[in-house]
Design a protein around this motif. Structure first.
Motif, PDB file in Angstrom:
ATOM      1  N   UNK A   1       0.842  -1.202   0.000  1.00 20.01           N
ATOM      2  CA  UNK A   1       0.000   0.000   0.000  1.00 20.01           C
ATOM      3  C   UNK A   1       0.873   1.246   0.000  1.00 20.01           C
ATOM      4  N   UNK A   2       0.384   2.295  -0.655  1.00 17.89           N
ATOM      5  CA  UNK A   2       1.079   3.577  -0.589  1.00 17.89           C
ATOM      6  C   UNK A   2       0.205   4.612   0.093  1.00 17.89           C
ATOM      7  N   UNK A   3       0.868   5.459   0.819  1.00 20.12           N
ATOM      8  CA  UNK A   3       0.156   6.553   1.481  1.00 20.12           C
ATOM      9  C   UNK A   3       0.369   7.815   0.658  1.00 20.12           C
ATOM     10  N   UNK A   4      -0.736   8.455   0.285  1.00 18.78           N
ATOM     11  CA  UNK A   4      -0.645   9.700  -0.496  1.00 18.78           C
ATOM     12  C   UNK A   4      -0.874  10.874   0.445  1.00 18.78           C
ATOM     13  N   UNK A   5       0.052  11.828   0.390  1.00 17.29           N
ATOM     14  CA  UNK A   5      -0.088  13.011   1.253  1.00 17.29           C
ATOM     15  C   UNK A   5      -0.145  14.245   0.369  1.00 17.29           C
TER      16      UNK A   5
ATOM     17  N   UNK B   1       4.246   8.015   0.352  1.00 14.52           N
ATOM     18  CA  UNK B   1       5.060   7.265   1.313  1.00 14.52           C
ATOM     19  C   UNK B   1       4.802   5.800   1.054  1.00 14.52           C
ATOM     20  N   UNK B   2       5.905   5.039   0.881  1.00 15.67           N
ATOM     21  CA  UNK B   2       5.705   3.602   0.684  1.00 15.67           C
ATOM     22  C   UNK B   2       6.861   2.822   1.270  1.00 15.67           C
ATOM     23  N   UNK B   3       6.660   1.557   1.313  1.00 15.14           N
ATOM     24  CA  UNK B   3       7.625   0.657   1.930  1.00 15.14           C
ATOM     25  C   UNK B   3       8.944   0.695   1.159  1.00 15.14           C
ATOM     26  N   UNK B   4      10.049   0.732   1.894  1.00 11.35           N
ATOM     27  CA  UNK B   4      11.359   0.745   1.242  1.00 11.35           C
ATOM     28  C   UNK B   4      12.402   0.483   2.312  1.00 11.35           C
ATOM     29  N   UNK B   5      13.276  -0.454   2.016  1.00  7.64           N
ATOM     30  CA  UNK B   5      14.367  -0.746   2.965  1.00  7.64           C
ATOM     31  C   UNK B   5      15.255   0.471   3.022  1.00  7.64           C
ATOM     32  N   UNK B   6      15.503   1.036   4.180  1.00  8.88           N
ATOM     33  CA  UNK B   6      16.358   2.220   4.228  1.00  8.88           C
ATOM     34  C   UNK B   6      17.601   1.948   5.057  1.00  8.88           C
ATOM     35  N   UNK B   7      18.631   2.608   4.673  1.00 11.85           N
ATOM     36  CA  UNK B   7      19.930   2.409   5.312  1.00 11.85           C
ATOM     37  C   UNK B   7      19.914   3.024   6.720  1.00 11.85           C
TER      38      UNK B   7
ATOM     39  N   UNK C   1      -3.336  16.457   3.949  1.00 11.78           N
ATOM     40  CA  UNK C   1      -4.474  15.558   3.765  1.00 11.78           C
ATOM     41  C   UNK C   1      -3.936  14.219   3.249  1.00 11.78           C
ATOM     42  N   UNK C   2      -4.579  13.165   3.687  1.00  7.69           N
ATOM     43  CA  UNK C   2      -4.056  11.813   3.438  1.00  7.69           C
ATOM     44  C   UNK C   2      -5.074  10.971   2.702  1.00  7.69           C
ATOM     45  N   UNK C   3      -4.542  10.146   1.822  1.00  4.26           N
ATOM     46  CA  UNK C   3      -5.390   9.097   1.270  1.00  4.26           C
ATOM     47  C   UNK C   3      -4.484   7.918   0.919  1.00  4.26           C
ATOM     48  N   UNK C   4      -5.079   6.838   0.468  1.00  2.00           N
ATOM     49  CA  UNK C   4      -4.266   5.665   0.154  1.00  2.00           C
ATOM     50  C   UNK C   4      -4.276   5.405  -1.343  1.00  2.00           C
ATOM     51  N   UNK C   5      -3.141   4.943  -1.852  1.00  2.00           N
ATOM     52  CA  UNK C   5      -3.064   4.569  -3.263  1.00  2.00           C
ATOM     53  C   UNK C   5      -3.004   3.052  -3.287  1.00  2.00           C
ATOM     54  N   UNK C   6      -3.991   2.439  -3.912  1.00  4.65           N
ATOM     55  CA  UNK C   6      -3.955   0.974  -3.950  1.00  4.65           C
ATOM     56  C   UNK C   6      -3.916   0.498  -5.402  1.00  4.65           C
ATOM     57  N   UNK C   7      -2.740   0.128  -5.820  1.00  4.28           N
ATOM     58  CA  UNK C   7      -2.580  -0.389  -7.182  1.00  4.28           C
ATOM     59  C   UNK C   7      -2.207   0.691  -8.178  1.00  4.28           C
ATOM     60  N   UNK C   8      -3.137   1.595  -8.509  1.00  8.72           N
ATOM     61  CA  UNK C   8      -2.869   2.622  -9.529  1.00  8.72           C
ATOM     62  C   UNK C   8      -1.729   3.538  -9.125  1.00  8.72           C
ATOM     63  N   UNK C   9      -1.152   4.144 -10.101  1.00  6.37           N
ATOM     64  CA  UNK C   9      -0.142   5.170  -9.823  1.00  6.37           C
ATOM     65  C   UNK C   9      -0.882   6.494  -9.656  1.00  6.37           C
ATOM     66  N   UNK C  10      -0.968   6.899  -8.482  1.00  9.23           N
ATOM     67  CA  UNK C  10      -1.731   8.099  -8.135  1.00  9.23           C
ATOM     68  C   UNK C  10      -1.360   9.301  -8.999  1.00  9.23           C
ATOM     69  N   UNK C  11      -0.116   9.576  -9.032  1.00  6.77           N
ATOM     70  CA  UNK C  11       0.333  10.818  -9.662  1.00  6.77           C
ATOM     71  C   UNK C  11       0.003  10.861 -11.155  1.00  6.77           C
ATOM     72  N   UNK C  12      -0.183   9.690 -11.752  1.00  3.42           N
ATOM     73  CA  UNK C  12      -0.536   9.691 -13.162  1.00  3.42           C
ATOM     74  C   UNK C  12      -2.019   9.985 -13.354  1.00  3.42           C
ATOM     75  N   UNK C  13      -2.812   9.584 -12.409  1.00  3.97           N
ATOM     76  CA  UNK C  13      -4.259   9.687 -12.564  1.00  3.97           C
ATOM     77  C   UNK C  13      -4.820  10.999 -11.993  1.00  3.97           C
TER      78      UNK C  13
END
Lengths: 882, 882
Positions: free
Chosen positions: A358-362, A446-452, A743-755
């Motif tokens: 899941x991605x969090x859109x802010x 914001x999305x999952x990513x292994x960070x150093x 303001x927050x919403x969730x991006x599920x599947x689609x690429x938010x920024x494109x749509x």
């Protein structure tokens, strides 16, 4: 509309609520008020006089409460009535005839006729000559004597009696019956002429005399009604309510902008409920903190209800502006969520598990007219998360651990306020740097990513563990130096401005006076600050001192004592210090009320002089133990030097300026040279006998179990070379007032920024406001027209570059709309500005005229450029053609 | 008209003031009231129920205050509402439906909506569903619960709420607004039906149920609202005001007769002001003595003003009736003077020097219907004076020295009341025997004459001077025996009736409770009598005991202590003892309030039983520590046995009756067998918390210097063989109520009796009323008709000769007038008696009917004879043809 307070209110709130009231009166009754009637507020501000007085088109302003010493002198000199020039920048162009009453706002002592109230000795006029209490001659003599007594302290032959007081006229007939008789017999007697009057009639009568009036500058703060009764406690009383009001006031400003962009919803949610609640809470017994607890609760509840509706407006507007519905099946059901409890680390939409893809859109909205970079922080439950901007670039971010103390505060208050416990407990704050266009938004993912760098680097320094002599904090131009062994701030160094100043910061409390004196007893209470002694708060020996370091900011965590926690932040990209404090529950088991202050001490030689703002606008010079208008007799050397702060306080000497800005209304002072102090919280055990009838002892309850209220807040500190502080105070001050809206919403599947529209520009994308101008109102009115208000943020002479005439190009502000008609109005938008100026009474003053004031000229309908002189605020009603 | 008291008022005053009010209501509004509304008086009298209730045509009577124990039992038995038969003699012919409220006269505790009064927890009905205090369901539930609670102690489905209380409805709107809402929502709810009602509607609803009601006899005295709060102090409170009211009430009766004989003066002075003042002073916080001091002062002032006007009416009437103006040049300028301050030995017209040949003319008027012989006494300055009747015969007279104590009292009070000191000081009382025809006057002449018996024979007995064992006082049939060494009354001997009874008479005081108890504190005060112990007053050892003897009477003078003086009189021609007391100023320098009583102790075995009158009319049996209506729990063995006395009190055993008659309203009891006591005066230092808000601490002031009030009064004592006391109590009792009226003028030169009518007969000179009937009203109404009211003075079975049907022949009463029409009316003369009887509601009672009551029949217009059954009072409006 209400009779707003004048100490603990921000000028933008004063303007908003007065506009609401004046437009209502205009629409409902077709009346344009001419008189300011601030009879009860506890001291009077320069901004009230010149902005909410002269600039709304008033011809006079009346009130009751000025310092008892000041009043005595003014009665002696017949200078209760003055021409008040509240603004150095606007001078005589914004002056107003002002009257302070000689004795509070009651009628003369024995002319008081409330039903069922025998508390005064006010015999009725007995004019039945057959009755033994026939008293017409005596009562008329008493009437004439009271009139002559007042005439003796008043210029001209006209005096005003205020025939009423708090809670009166429950049955108006008991008053009018007596007043009718007095008018009849007094005028028959003929020594004085008495009439039912109004402040307007009185003002016109005073004006018609062609009398010259003394000039008054600055303001009427602080207010004392006797030697030991300085009404300076309420500058801080109920700091949580004050903070809530400020936060919602900013939200209301931003929400109206978004409502404007989307178009006002005729039937659905709008911002009116929030407007109403915010208007009422500006009352002098509301945001002032001087109401009973259950009334304070209701104010907060009303605001919260208004907020809930405005939240829907903002969410719907973002949906509309981002053009969401046309591009996707994304519906309003899945709307934007917001986080009004972010201050207590509670933000359900960000506390979601992102490990499953899941991605969090802010969406980050900037209500200011200039482009802005800021560090945004949200609580997250995952450690491995990263932030991307809408173009897919990863943005620098930093994880900071959520502290136990914050988790406790979050848990307790979510339960107390929402009635339920949070489902999850976030482990971190995720901080990232956001860049937002003016009057527009940016989108971050914001999305999952292994960070150093799993989290910020942690450095703990117990005091027993004296391994280093100094600890340096800050990775940018600003560095703070702490003593390693004591964990105390010692120095402030800016490598760019080359400021290097020794600084100490500490906490103390004043013991609230319990009022048990035999002579002139006076307790400290909701209104009044009266200390019984100062008690420095020493950090506990075993207290930990922790530094968290990272790419965006460093944080210094200090547990000052069991009920004060402090985080000091130095951002890599900023040159000021941010201090977040958590104060409470203040202990009272020793039977002593406490008023908590923080002090910042430097070596500046400010010679007793400091500066505080008037309702967040003009700065006024304050001198310790001194008043310009009279020879001050000092009875309360602490409380008598306190002033209200809405924007900030500063001191200066020949080389340096120390500025502190605040996130809400507080009381503050400079009690010793080089030092500034802010009162952050108050918990008291006695009523101060000024009407509230309760001790100011705020608690937060779960079921029936209550604990003292904890207050969270921030202040900001900067030290500049002399002459360079105003820029930060003014422009950054406006950013404090108007934080970024998230303001927050969730991006599920689609690429938010494109749509979606990922970046929104409310203005022409190439246009930026000048740094000295803010849009303080952009609002669609009920008739579809726009209310547009611009404020020049600088005073004359304040900054070498920015205290100049500024211009705003409306064609760039409204690039997609055609302005059919633009009308400049009074500040409260209830009349045309030209008409207001034409009607304004011109008063004679007993002093020399000052040089001609320069103001922005009329707006050319073709060019559509608005010019604003320093401190000018201009209000327009704009009619667009669509 | 007012809501008169029921304990301290005389039935003639009750009738007069009710008549005034009822006739006003009839004339002004054409309304005849149907309901008695005595909600506040402190206990309720039999006379109120049957005379001022049933006999004025009321269908019901309502009130709040009955004993808390009685109320508890009545609630339990649903017998708060009863049929009250107040008169043994008139029985069911004068019964009335009566309701006592279950909880005082307030609304239910949380239905109280006075403006500006937050003393009760009565939330308004918030029916705006958008507000957080919306409470319609809760408030309706509370309303229904309160109604059901009351229904549970009430017979039938109808209950009454009294929506108001003292001093309320200052702004009626605050009440009606809430009541409107309650009615709306409660009726919508439907569980109970609520309506704006009146006591009449309520009465009709109760009557319509055909319910049977319990019978109540006797009265509701004394009243207690808790264990230690017996409202029996006010029976005596303000004894001087009570005495003044009684004296003026009698004067008003006589003055109206004289006004009738002369003819009502359309434009000049009349008796209406006195009527108004006397009506208002019957209020339950007026003659009761329970008003604040300044209010008491005003009542006295109003009466005094009314008296002054009535005095002119009397003087003018005497001039007219004596046919003075026609026979001589004697004009109204030289009018009759009267002596309202004769009780303090002040009578300027009699205090003239007669040694130079001037004669003093005294007209003595008898307002009763029977011929009367009495001893008149006036202060004189000459020693050598004699008295002649109008036929020139010298009348037996006696000089008594004016005592130092009387001179002091006279001097102080004349200065205090009239603002001037008396010019002369009389040396003597001149007493003479006057014989006066019924409803007529005799004339006596006092003039200079050398007399043999210069003054009464004086016999002083100091206690150290024990020369005789006994001292015998009285030269007629009655003799009192005193012990010579102690100066104490020991025996009462009547040589005619052969009564010989040992008698002791003494004074005591009760220490007024100061209310400092921790549990149920209750002070003695204006309303409440609560003693903290009894203190016998012993005559001081060196106190003198003086006997004055003469041809008309013997006087025994006793100084009881420094603040009590007593004169006991035995008249040669009378068979009773007259005691004049002078009590005060009661000392309070010991910080103790005192309630002064006198006790008369005999050997009568009265078995706890005694009899006190109801408003001067029916005698009611009282039994110590016992109530007929419930099982009494005794908490206050003194105060709880006190009863109001207006006419008298008596005890009896198998052989003897001891009767005491009073000259004003007092409290009294029989605390031990054989004994009677009267409370004569009270001076207290604490408020009893029932509303007056002052201690009952009466003073008399000259300028600002005040001393405790001294009270002068009389009581009369007689001991009779069993069955023979009523005759004295009734017939002499009427003479106490209606003393002879004296008027004075001077005769200079002419022989008065030759030039004037010396003896006036208002009735046929041969006619005398029967001894069992009194004219209690003879008054010319405004329309020229006469109001004529006759009262049978005896109860059924009270006297073997006089408790019988009596007849009055109107042709003899009005010998010179022709009766055109005579109409019997209700007692208050606002409706015809027949109409009243026709409309009267008939109630079912739950007990057996008593035998048929006999009453006088209709008056035959030809015979014009009025028959009166025992205790009957009949009221007529008579139209004369002239």
């Amino acid at each position: 509309m209400c009779m707003h307070d004048e100490a603990t209110v921000h000028y933008i709130d004063m303007i908003d609520q007065t506009t609401l009231g004046h437009r209502f009166i205009k629409e409902e009754f077709n009346v344009t008020p001419r008189i300011g009637w601030q009879i009860d507020p506890f001291g009077h501000s320069a901004v009230q006089a010149y902005l909410l007085g002269a600039e709304v088109g008033f011809d006079s302003l009346f009130f009751a409460r000025i310092d008892y010493q000041d009043r005595a002198k003014r009665k002696n000199e017949k200078s209760l009535e003055v021409i008040w020039r509240g603004s150095k920048s606007l001078g005589s162009s914004a002056q107003i005839f002002t009257g302070a009453f000689p004795e509070h706002y009651d009628p003369p002592s024995n002319f008081y006729f409330e039903v069922n109230d025998d508390s005064t000795d006010s015999p009725i006029v007995q004019d039945d000559i057959n009755l033994f209490d026939y008293n017409v001659p005596q009562r008329i003599n008493e009437f004439v004597a009271a009139a002559v007594s007042q005439a003796n302290v008043t210029r001209t032959n006209h005096i005003m009696w205020t025939m009423g007081t708090d809670f009166k006229y429950q049955y108006a007939h008991t008053w009018f019956r007596q007043m009718d008789k007095f008018l009849h017999y007094v005028n028959q007697d003929g020594r004085v002429n008495a009439l039912y009057s109004t402040p307007s009639i009185y003002t016109d009568a005073k004006h018609a005399t062609k009398e010259s009036w003394p000039i008054k500058t600055d303001d009427y703060f602080p207010y004392a009604d006797h030697e030991h009764a300085y009404w300076t406690g309420y500058f801080t009383s109920r700091p949580a309510l004050k903070g809530y009001v400020r936060m919602m006031s900013a939200y209301y400003l931003a929400a109206r902008q978004l409502e404007f962009f989307k178009g006002r919803n005729k039937s659905g949610p709008n911002t009116d409920s929030l407007a109403d609640a915010l208007a009422v809470v500006q009352h002098h017994d509301a945001v002032s903190g001087t109401e009973k607890q259950h009334v304070a609760n209701d104010y907060a509840k009303q605001i919260s209800i208004g907020y809930k509706e405005a939240e829907d407006v903002v969410a719907a507007s973002l949906v509309g502006v981002a053009n969401l519905t046309s591009k996707t099946g994304w519906s309003l059901q899945n709307k934007f969520q917001q986080c009004p409890l972010l201050n207590i680390s509670y933000c359900p939409p960000s506390e979601v598990d992102l490990s499953n893809g899941k991605n969090l859109v802010i969406v980050v909205y900037n209500p200011l007219g200039w482009r802005r970079e800021d560090v945004v922080r949200i609580p997250v439950i995952n450690e491995n998360v990263a932030v991307w901007d809408s173009s897919g670039r990863e943005v620098e971010s930093q994880l900071l651990p959520l502290l136990d103390v914050s988790v406790e505060v979050r848990k307790y208050h979510v339960k107390a306020y929402l009635g339920k416990s949070p489902k999850t407990t976030p482990s971190y704050w995720l901080a990232f740097s956001a860049t937002v266009p003016p009057l527009g938004f940016s989108t971050y993912i914001v999305s999952s990513s292994k960070r150093a760098d799993a989290t910020s680097v942690r450095q703990e320094c117990k005091s027993e563990n004296r391994k280093t002599d100094t600890i340096k904090v800050g990775s940018g131009k600003l560095k703070l130096i702490y003593s390693g062994n004591q964990g105390k701030l010692t120095q402030y160094i800016n490598s760019k401005s080359l400021v290097k100043e020794s600084v100490q910061q500490s906490y103390s409390y004043y013991r609230g006076n319990n009022g048990n004196q035999t002579v002139k007893p006076q307790a400290s209470g909701a209104y009044i600050f009266r200390t019984n002694g100062t008690h420095p708060i020493k950090s506990e020996d075993k207290a930990t001192f922790t530094v968290l370091r990272g790419p965006l900011l460093d944080e210094v965590h200090q547990r000052i004592n069991s009920w004060i926690y402090q985080i000091t932040r130095v951002y890599k990209g900023k040159e000021h210090v941010e201090v977040e404090f958590m104060v409470g529950p203040i202990p009272i088991d020793d039977g002593i009320g406490k008023e908590i202050v923080t002090q910042i001490a430097t070596t500046l030689k400010n010679k007793k002089t400091f500066y505080t703002d008037s309702n967040g606008r003009d700065f006024i010079e304050r001198i310790r133990n001194y008043r310009k208008d009279w020879d001050l007799q000092v009875n309360e050397p602490i409380a008598g030097n306190y002033y209200p702060i809405n924007l900030g306080i500063y001191i200066k000497d020949n080389s340096t300026e120390l500025s502190v800005l605040v996130d809400r209304s507080v009381g503050g002072s400079s009690i010793r040279d080089g030092q500034l102090e802010l009162m952050l919280h108050r918990r008291l055990l006695h009523d101060d006998s000024r009407g509230v009838g309760e001790a100011l002892n705020e608690t937060v309850c779960i079921s029936k179990k209550c604990t003292g209220l904890t207050v969270l807040g921030k202040y900001y500190l900067k030290i500049d070379p002399i002459g360079e502080g105003a820029k930060w105070r003014r422009s950054f001050g406006q950013e404090i007032y108007s934080p970024l809206l998230l303001a927050f919403t969730e991006q599920d599947g689609h690429d938010w920024t494109k749509l979606h529209v990922p970046t929104f520009h409310g203005m022409d994308p190439s246009y930026n406001f000048p740094e000295n101008v803010a849009i303080i109102t952009l609002q669609e009115l009920e008739d579809g027209k726009a209310l547009f208000r611009l404020a020049h943020l600088y005073e004359v002479g304040e900054d070498k570059d920015l205290s100049v005439m500024a211009s705003v190009e409306l064609k760039n502000v409204f690039p997609n709309k055609k302005i059919k008609k633009i009308t400049e109005t009074s500040l409260s938008a209830n009349q045309e500005r030209t008409e207001m100026e034409r009607k304004r009474l011109v008063w004679k003053v007993s002093e020399e005229e000052e040089p001609k004031v320069v103001r922005g000229g009329p707006v050319d309908p073709a060019k559509l450029v608005v010019n604003l002189a320093p401190m000018e605020i201009r209000t327009f009603v704009i009619d667009f053609s669509y």
